[in-house]
Design an enzyme around this catalytic site. Structure first.
Site: not given
Length: 351
Positions: A116, A62
């Site tokens: 992830h 992010y």
């Protein structure tokens, strides 16, 4: 929106399985804060904490989100829980990501470190070396709990069955299928924390009270709300003292949305990207729904006309179709959304 306090409602908390982490049933999803300034992000994060939020979820992927979380909470680390993620494919990448995250977050430990969305379930002794690295980091005190995020039911089930993970993060909202519900229940039986991403289905769910009320039925589920604006944060903060309950009105709204949205629709997860033709698939493949459910004049402006126009250059390479965790026929969805979009532009159909 529920504005009056439901009789008998009390502040709701969630315990994340064997981690022992207990937090308010409102987690702050820090993906959207990469789109705002440092000052704006710090203001949002601190306001969230000061009004009862204690769980903050971010990721190396992010961009500068970790940096902003670090700025907000430096010097008060023990008062909050931080979860972040690594998309590393091997042990070397794992250690690089972990050290970067610790630096960005201005901390010497991470509460939950998650793999992830891997295409497989990392295990001790496998070729990737990821799980062994995580164990070593845990022994060093750099991470406290090992988690995994995914969009694939098969990988999620394998992670639960393995007994190796303390938390699972998976898409979960009132558009969930029976298989998704089964997954949440299986986590509870295994004393494994369940963190719900996409609790608003990437913006397609526009009634946050209904979203909260549905998830409140699962006492082991911690929803993550992606927050970018103060008004959004205020809405979720209001649910701390006044949690929405499942009323007949909300149930009817959910039933209507499920009838409209269940089935072949893009969840906007983005794992089909990048597109070799430059198509912004995660938005373009659900433009029809966005125009109806979250209308914005910007969607009909020059920028989005150009983006939607790129669908006509689709190579039909089917890479997106092959990478979709929901097994959608993405090229077909893109073509259908382009046709609907053109009809709106020419006035043949209305938003």
């Amino acid at each position: 929106m529920v504005t009056e306090k439901q009789e008998g409602n009390e502040m709701q908390t969630v315990k994340l399985g064997k981690t022992g982490i207990e937090t308010n049933k409102n987690a702050f999803g820090a993906l959207p804060i990469q789109r705002i300034s440092d000052d704006e992000a710090v203001k949002l994060l601190r306001k969230a904490y000061e009004n009862g939020m204690t769980f903050f979820d971010t990721a190396r992927a992010y961009s500068d989100s970790e940096h902003k979380v670090g700025l907000a909470f430096e010097g008060m680390r023990e008062k909050i829980f931080i979860a972040t993620k690594t998309g590393a494919q091997n042990a070397e990448g794992f250690w690089k990501d972990l050290e970067t995250s610790l630096t960005n977050l201005r901390t010497d430990y991470i509460d939950i470190y998650q793999f992830h969305n891997p295409g497989f379930c990392p295990k001790p002794g496998d070729e990737s070396g990821l799980y062994d690295a995580a164990l070593q980091a845990k022994e060093q005190g750099k991470i406290r709990h090992i988690g995994i995020t995914n969009h694939r039911l098969a990988v999620a089930h394998e992670a639960i069955d393995s007994g190796l993970y303390e938390t699972l993060q998976f898409p979960f909202c009132y558009l969930a299928t029976d298989k998704d519900v089964e997954l949440a229940q299986k986590c509870k039986a295994a004393d494994m924390g369940f963190i719900a991403m996409k609790a608003l289905s990437g913006g397609l769910i526009t009634n946050s009270a209904a979203a909260y009320a549905y998830l409140a039925q699962f006492d082991n589920v911690l929803p993550i709300w992606g927050v970018q604006r103060e008004a959004e944060l205020d809405e979720f903060l209001s649910y701390i003292d006044n949690p929405p309950a499942m009323t007949e009105e909300i149930k009817a709204l959910i039933d209507k949305d499920r009838e409209e949205l269940l089935g072949e629709f893009c969840r906007g997860c983005g794992y089909c990207m990048p597109c070799p033709a430059g198509i912004e698939i995660s938005m373009c493949a659900r433009m029809s729904l966005l125009l109806r459910r979250a209308p914005s004049a910007d969607f009909l402006g020059d920028v989005w006309q150009e983006k939607m126009g790129k669908i006509e250059a689709c190579l039909h390479c089917n890479r997106c179709k092959g990478k979709c965790p929901y097994s959608l026929d993405t090229p077909m969805l893109l073509a259908k959304n382009l046709e609907d979009y053109k009809n709106v532009l020419t006035g043949k159909t209305s938003v």
